[in-house]
Design an enzyme around this catalytic site. Structure first.
Site, PDB file in Angstrom:
ATOM      1  N   HIS A 145      10.521  -4.227  -5.466  1.00  0.00           N
ATOM      2  CA  HIS A 145       9.402  -4.522  -4.563  1.00  0.00           C
ATOM      3  C   HIS A 145       9.140  -6.021  -4.473  1.00  0.00           C
ATOM      4  O   HIS A 145       8.021  -6.446  -4.208  1.00  0.00           O
ATOM      5  CB  HIS A 145       8.133  -3.796  -5.025  1.00  0.00           C
ATOM      6  N   GLU A 192      12.920   4.666   7.806  1.00  0.00           N
ATOM      7  CA  GLU A 192      13.102   3.293   8.256  1.00  0.00           C
ATOM      8  C   GLU A 192      14.238   3.155   9.261  1.00  0.00           C
ATOM      9  O   GLU A 192      14.143   2.394  10.231  1.00  0.00           O
ATOM     10  CB  GLU A 192      13.354   2.365   7.057  1.00  0.00           C
TER      11      GLU A 192
HETATM   12  C1  LIG Z   1      11.844   3.691   1.497  1.00  0.00           C
HETATM   13  C2  LIG Z   1      10.416   3.422   1.232  1.00  0.00           C
HETATM   14  N1  LIG Z   1       9.543   3.405   2.249  1.00  0.00           N
HETATM   15  C3  LIG Z   1       8.239   3.189   2.031  1.00  0.00           C
HETATM   16  C4  LIG Z   1       7.771   2.967   0.754  1.00  0.00           C
HETATM   17  C5  LIG Z   1       6.290   2.715   0.506  1.00  0.00           C
HETATM   18  N2  LIG Z   1       5.730   3.900  -0.170  1.00  0.00           N
HETATM   19  C6  LIG Z   1       5.615   3.944  -1.502  1.00  0.00           C
HETATM   20  S1  LIG Z   1       5.072   5.437  -2.041  1.00  0.00           S
HETATM   21  C7  LIG Z   1       4.985   6.041  -0.474  1.00  0.00           C
HETATM   22  C8  LIG Z   1       4.504   7.434  -0.223  1.00  0.00           C
HETATM   23  C9  LIG Z   1       5.447   8.452  -0.723  1.00  0.00           C
HETATM   24  O1  LIG Z   1       4.876   9.710  -0.586  1.00  0.00           O
HETATM   25  P1  LIG Z   1       5.473  10.981  -1.312  1.00  0.00           P
HETATM   26  O2  LIG Z   1       6.952  10.965  -1.216  1.00  0.00           O
HETATM   27  O3  LIG Z   1       4.788  12.165  -0.742  1.00  0.00           O
HETATM   28  O4  LIG Z   1       5.104  10.807  -2.843  1.00  0.00           O
HETATM   29  P2  LIG Z   1       3.685  10.730  -3.529  1.00  0.00           P
HETATM   30  O5  LIG Z   1       3.315   9.279  -3.564  1.00  0.00           O
HETATM   31  O6  LIG Z   1       2.745  11.570  -2.759  1.00  0.00           O
HETATM   32  O7  LIG Z   1       3.917  11.226  -4.915  1.00  0.00           O
HETATM   33  C10 LIG Z   1       5.375   5.074   0.441  1.00  0.00           C
HETATM   34  C11 LIG Z   1       5.384   5.253   1.898  1.00  0.00           C
HETATM   35  C12 LIG Z   1       8.718   2.971  -0.277  1.00  0.00           C
HETATM   36  N3  LIG Z   1       8.362   2.731  -1.531  1.00  0.00           N
HETATM   37  N4  LIG Z   1      10.016   3.223  -0.019  1.00  0.00           N
END
Ligand SMILES: Cc1ncc(C[n+]2csc(CCOP(=O)(O)OP(=O)(O)O)c2C)c(N)n1
Ligand SMILES: Cc1ncc(C[n+]2csc(CCOP(=O)(O)OP(=O)(O)O)c2C)c(N)n1
Ligand SMILES: [Mg+2]
Ligand SMILES: [Mg+2]
Lengths: 334, 355, 355, 334
Positions: free
Chosen positions: C136, C67
């Site tokens: 959230h 971000e």
């Molecule tokens: C700082 C932040 N940016 C965006 C999000 C929205 N978001 C929630 S889960 C996610 C994906 C995360 O992917 P990863 O770290 O690979 O974990 P996975 O869900 O695959 O276990 C995103 C972009 C968030 N929760 N926090």
């Protein structure tokens, strides 16, 4: 309002024959000499309290900005830091307006609102500097993104200290630049210290160049001490970026002679070995480069630059401070 | 300004901060200090100078330029019962760690229903003067006042600096302590022994019946100066220093306004959604129509901070502009113009930086 | 709620956002969209769905989870004349890019005396319902209202969503647009042609003489519902939607309060140093003792948001709690207890997430 | 309030002889089976609207949490993400209280305030999870700092997705951990996707392991498909950390079968090749591990875990919701 007629924006003296790499040595010498002397003048003027803002001097670090900017067109962009005098001047920023800015005058580069920490001259692609460490890096990447989207031939060079690499923002930025293969050169001026904190106490692992490579970015370390070699190395990196080969990272080793902030020396704080500093001063890049030039050419350059500096200070001193009403101007673009 | 109490020993604000830190570090081995430059030869304006010599390098250490992770690291250490004190040389840098402070530190007690506590102290220094410019002069205490789960204190005197920091360090909750750079050199009486300054108790610095001046942090000093200017023309101002911004002692302020019918809140920050908006709104709600009053907010101009002195001088409230505003409220629309004499703020006018 | 104008075409809020984006992208090749998931099969709740198909992958692209830098990159592109639109699926994530928004975007025009402009639009979505929990569900519009150099809009209707976004995209300044997740599915009349909704003009949604209800974003809907509840017992509420939070149209609100003598500001956010504090303070200053009034602020409870529904239901103002508060103000202390009937907020009660 | 007597916090069945690595295979199978089945129950229950919060399922990813936590003591600490059921269970978190938490009940792990996204059980060192990507990483490093300052023998393991590596916070955190040689294992569960975004569209350069190494951290990539091999590799990394050799980074390849959030499948979105998913399902780690166990032992484990799960759901369903007054509790620690 432009500076006095004598103060042309670009360094336009004709190249002359000197032992090796003549035109280059001359240009670099001129650029570095200007930076050194402008900052020495700032040191001289500072006790008068006419410059009422923090100054971060680049004395000792002139070579990096000079060598990099020598490869840049006016249409290329640079982003820098609060330690920005050298970059501003090397990129061809208007010297009188810089001095007026330090004085807080209305004919300064940003009408006195910026001071030393936020030098800007968009006419020559000097895009400004930030006093929050590392925050200009992503802005530079964004400019490179814009250039790529517009299919421009220009490139971006982003300057920052090794301390900025500590910040997560650096990593996010270089990752994106590599991902999108953006036309940008990351120039890290590694002067070993962030204020009084040594890089080895902040940076884990094999080093900056390895960090950059772990993002798929070609990276080189350029040692301090040979300005022309530095110029060559920088040149090939910039050429690669111009050929659209993706971003480059350069770790330029350098050294700051003065205190982190302010005009003074900092030996009394004993955070760095005196011998380290003394050796750097002894091996002064500017003096070494000067030895490659014929004495009369060197004298000519000095005389020309001294005249520019004197005229710039004179012009800066004479100008007015901004009117009170200006305090509310430019909060928004209109 | 020095509030004289029994003891007559005077310290500067910076020394008082240092003393609170050192005595809590002696008292509790879990207390430690981390922050950029805290162990350097300047020791954060003297507030952490040499602590590593007494307590070892592990308890007063420099950190990389990584505000976000270092805050998260402080929080993680706090979860295990350590009591970190973090220092930001400029409050402008806390914008880099808002996520950890607001999304994590402020929420962990609640989100996990008490399974965690976060005894973290964050000291943030507001810059001013000597051309700090737009990025080294900001005050974000309202950002933390906005968020449940955080405490915010903004001591003005050396006495309160020591007491508030002691309270903060002993608190099991995350606390933001706001220090104004212009206060570091100000002297005042500070007892040698340890003491806590409680949350949510404002200090009435001077008594008066005509107008209530609430001054936050450095602005409390300017309000006291304004009070003296006003006295000379027969207007008696009551000056209140909230000390603790969250929780806020609205009772004390409202009680004063109930008497004076006039309120000027002077903040070292912007007005919109700032601490001054909150204080004004709280007093209004508290009095709830029982007592009519008029009120003004003062603070930074609604612009970024300009660097050049001529404009910077316009940017901040001064004793004079506060006095003028109060005068306008007290004497009303028809009153003769009054131009208060200039009151020098030495801590500002003599400051030479560099930062 | 749909405000009927000449055209009768109805769109959802999400569709209106989409339409504004697409038409500005057609109009100006410098406009592009960047954000996590904007080009994914869900297209940010439909607001960016498939834009890359019409405009190419370069103009609607996914970004890494970064971000801070992505905001800085948007700013950098804007400096060169591009007009990026950035989207945050949850406003909670903007805490990671406060530094770029506040220290850079908001300041560049001023700090460089007009040498730079930053035509950046940041869309931030406030989450609610279906167990969003503490991280959230947050709303930080007051953080941006606090800072000079930023504009903040919070449209409630599909009509204003399209118009505000169009204005924002065409603005040469950084603009934060606040979207409430509960509004994305709400339908309303939206003209097909492009139009701008100006800054600093509040909308009087319903007329009334007894009490002024100011509702921010989704809370404007709840205020309209509260107005209907109040009507049934003969209380006429004037409901005002500020639409633009910075600049704020205090004149319209104050003029209403001047008539009604009663103000309830209902925010989708916390009270302390929030938008509701600012609105209350501004109205107070504007009326300046000329007209006495009583006022209340409503918003999130002063706690993090709990996940479990039984507690989450207590956390937000409802049509009923707003009506009760207004009733208390109008009928005064001695009035008989009144328990308004439950007014269902379908956009909340029918929401099944998952996010 | 504790769970029902039958629901012991630790997996305590005695090891039995099985073909290879007997005790280990049994323990891992039991742990993975529990995770799989609990999440299948969540899928079954979800349409009833009793679980009113987003769930992020780990089905397909069970092996990582199970293999890592098998090497951990109760006194070791773990930090995880919103995709936290597997970690909570593998670390020995209380199952009934987890189910009650999902139901938003007062006897849940955090009295209903947390939901699925913020599971916590400090009694077993499950330190909680964050729904803001990457933010738990620095907290974990801070916990490791505290352990080091206290000369504790415990270690910290920090779990996160490959998406978290995009965030600057990861870099700042691993740099500091390496600088101070903290007792922490970084476990990156690389399931290729962050929501619907593929890692290759977000991550530039040679890969995660190279990133970690550029901080001077020993790093390994562990392929998906052989749970016992994974267990071995994890074990040696953890032993190294216990020997105070500084932090380790493990990139554990894995795969999520279900949608990013919610109980459903996500084939309709076509963001990933169906064949990729089908192959992973075909090579199910749990089934493969099960084939190494004698059928009757497997049956016994299943029966025991099924009973625990049923009891937990039953207990969760029966509990009360928190009282209205609780909404203001715990804003501050008292
Ligand atoms: C700082 C932040 N940016 C965006 C999000 C929205 N978001 C929630 S889960 C996610 C994906 C995360 O992917 P990863 O770290 O690979 O974990 P996975 O869900 O695959 O276990 C995103 C972009 C968030 N929760 N926090
Ligand atoms: C985000 C942030 N953190 C801390 C500071 C305080 N600070 C100003 S300059 C500086 C040192 C930066 O060192 P480096 O990047 O190496 O640049 P140099 O000063 O050596 O040119 C620090 C820590 C800051 N301005 N911004
Ligand atoms: Mg440096
Ligand atoms: Mg992933």
């Amino acid at each position: 309002m432009l500076g006095p007629a004598g103060a042309s924006r670009r360094l336009t003296a004709e190249p002359m024959e000197v032992p090796r790499n003549s035109g280059t040595a001359e240009r670099l010498y001129r650029s570095m000499y200007l930076i050194r002397r402008v900052e020495e003048e700032i040191i001289r003027l500072y006790p008068s309290d006419k410059i009422k803002s923090p100054v971060h001097l680049s004395i000792g670090q002139e070579a990096v900005s000079a060598a990099v900017c020598d490869h840049l067109e006016r249409s290329d962009y640079v982003f820098g830091t609060y330690r920005g005098h050298a970059l501003y001047l090397a990129k061809g920023g208007d010297l009188p307006r810089m001095m007026a800015e330090l004085y807080g005058k209305a004919h300064g580069a940003a009408r006195g609102k910026a001071g030393s920490m936020h030098l800007v001259d968009v006419d020559v692609g000097m895009m400004g500097t930030s006093a929050i460490v590392a925050t200009g890096i992503s802005n530079a990447v964004g400019a490179a993104l814009a250039l790529k989207m517009r299919r421009s031939k220009a490139i971006v060079v982003c300057f920052f200290g090794e301390g900025a690499v500590d910040e997560g923002s650096f990593h996010e930025s270089i990752n994106f630049a590599s991902l999108k293969r953006l036309p940008i050169v990351f120039v890290c001026e590694n002067n070993f210290y962030a204020i009084y904190s040594h890089v080895k106490d902040r940076l884990a692992g094999p080093g900056l160049v390895e960090r950059a490579r772990s993002y798929g970015v070609t990276a080189d370390r350029i040692e301090d001490g040979d300005v022309l070699a530095c110029h060559d190395a920088v040149g090939s990196a910039i050429e690669a970026v111009r050929r659209d080969e993706g971003p480059r990272f350069l770790e330029c080793m350098t050294y700051r002679w003065r205190d982190h902030v302010g005009p003074g020396e900092d030996r009394q704080y004993r955070y760095r070995p005196e011998a380290e500093l003394d050796l750097k001063i002894k091996n002064d890049n500017l003096a070494a480069l000067g030895r490659l030039l014929p004495p009369d050419l060197k004298q000519l350059i000095k005389a020309e630059e001294e005249a520019r500096i004197a005229a710039a200070i004179d012009w800066a001193e004479k100008g007015e401070f901004p009117a009170a009403s200006e305090v509310r101007d430019h909060v928004f673009a209109d | 300004m020095s509030l004289r109490t029994e003891s007559e020993r005077e310290l500067t604000y910076a020394e008082a901060v240092f003393e609170a830190t050192r005595s809590e570090m002696r008292r509790d081995p879990n207390v430690f200090v981390m922050g950029q430059g805290v162990d350097d030869p300047r020791g954060m304006f003297g507030t952490t100078l040499g602590l590593h010599e007494e307590f070892g390098a592990e308890r007063n250490f420099d950190v990389p330029l990584a505000e976000d992770a270092m805050t998260g690291i402080g929080i993680g250490a706090a979860l295990l019962g350590m009591r970190p004190i973090q220092v930001h040389q400029r409050m402008d840098f806390v914008l880099l760690c808002m996520n950890q402070l607001v999304n994590m530190a402020a929420k962990m007690s609640y989100m996990f229903s008490g399974a965690h506590r976060v005894p973290l102290v964050v000291r943030a220094i507001i810059g001013r003067s000597w051309g700090q410019g737009a990025q080294h002069s900001q005050a974000f205490h309202s950002y933390f006042m906005h968020v449940p789960g955080l405490r915010v204190v903004a001591p003005t005197t050396p006495h309160d600096a020591k007491g508030c920091l002691t309270t903060a360090i002993r608190d099991d909750n995350p606390v933001l302590m706001i220090e104004h750079r212009m206060l570091h050199g100000v002297r005042g009486v500070v007892p040698e022994e340890s003491y806590e300054v409680p949350y949510g108790r404002a200090r009435v610095l001077t008594k008066g019946d005509d107008v209530t001046l609430v001054g936050i942090s450095h602005m409390a000093l300017e309000c006291v100066r304004a009070k003296h200017l006003l006295s000379e023309i027969g207007i008696e101002a009551e000056v209140i220093d909230p000390v603790s911004l969250s929780p806020l002692d609205v009772e004390t302020i409202a009680a004063s306004v109930e008497r004076t019918g006039r309120l000027v809140v002077v903040d070292t920050g912007w007005l919109s959604c700032g601490a001054s908006a909150e204080i004004l709104a709280r007093v209004f709600e508290h009095l709830d129509g029982r007592r009519a009053f008029v009120g003004r907010r003062m603070g930074y101009l609604p612009t970024p901070c300009p660097t050049t002195k001529v404009l910077e001088n316009l940017y901040y409230p001064t004793a004079r502009s506060i006095a003028e505003t109060a005068y306008g409220l007290v004497r009303g629309k028809g009153a003769a113009e009054w131009q208060p004499p200039h009151a020098d703020s030495l801590e500002v006018s003599e400051f030479r930086g560099p930062f």
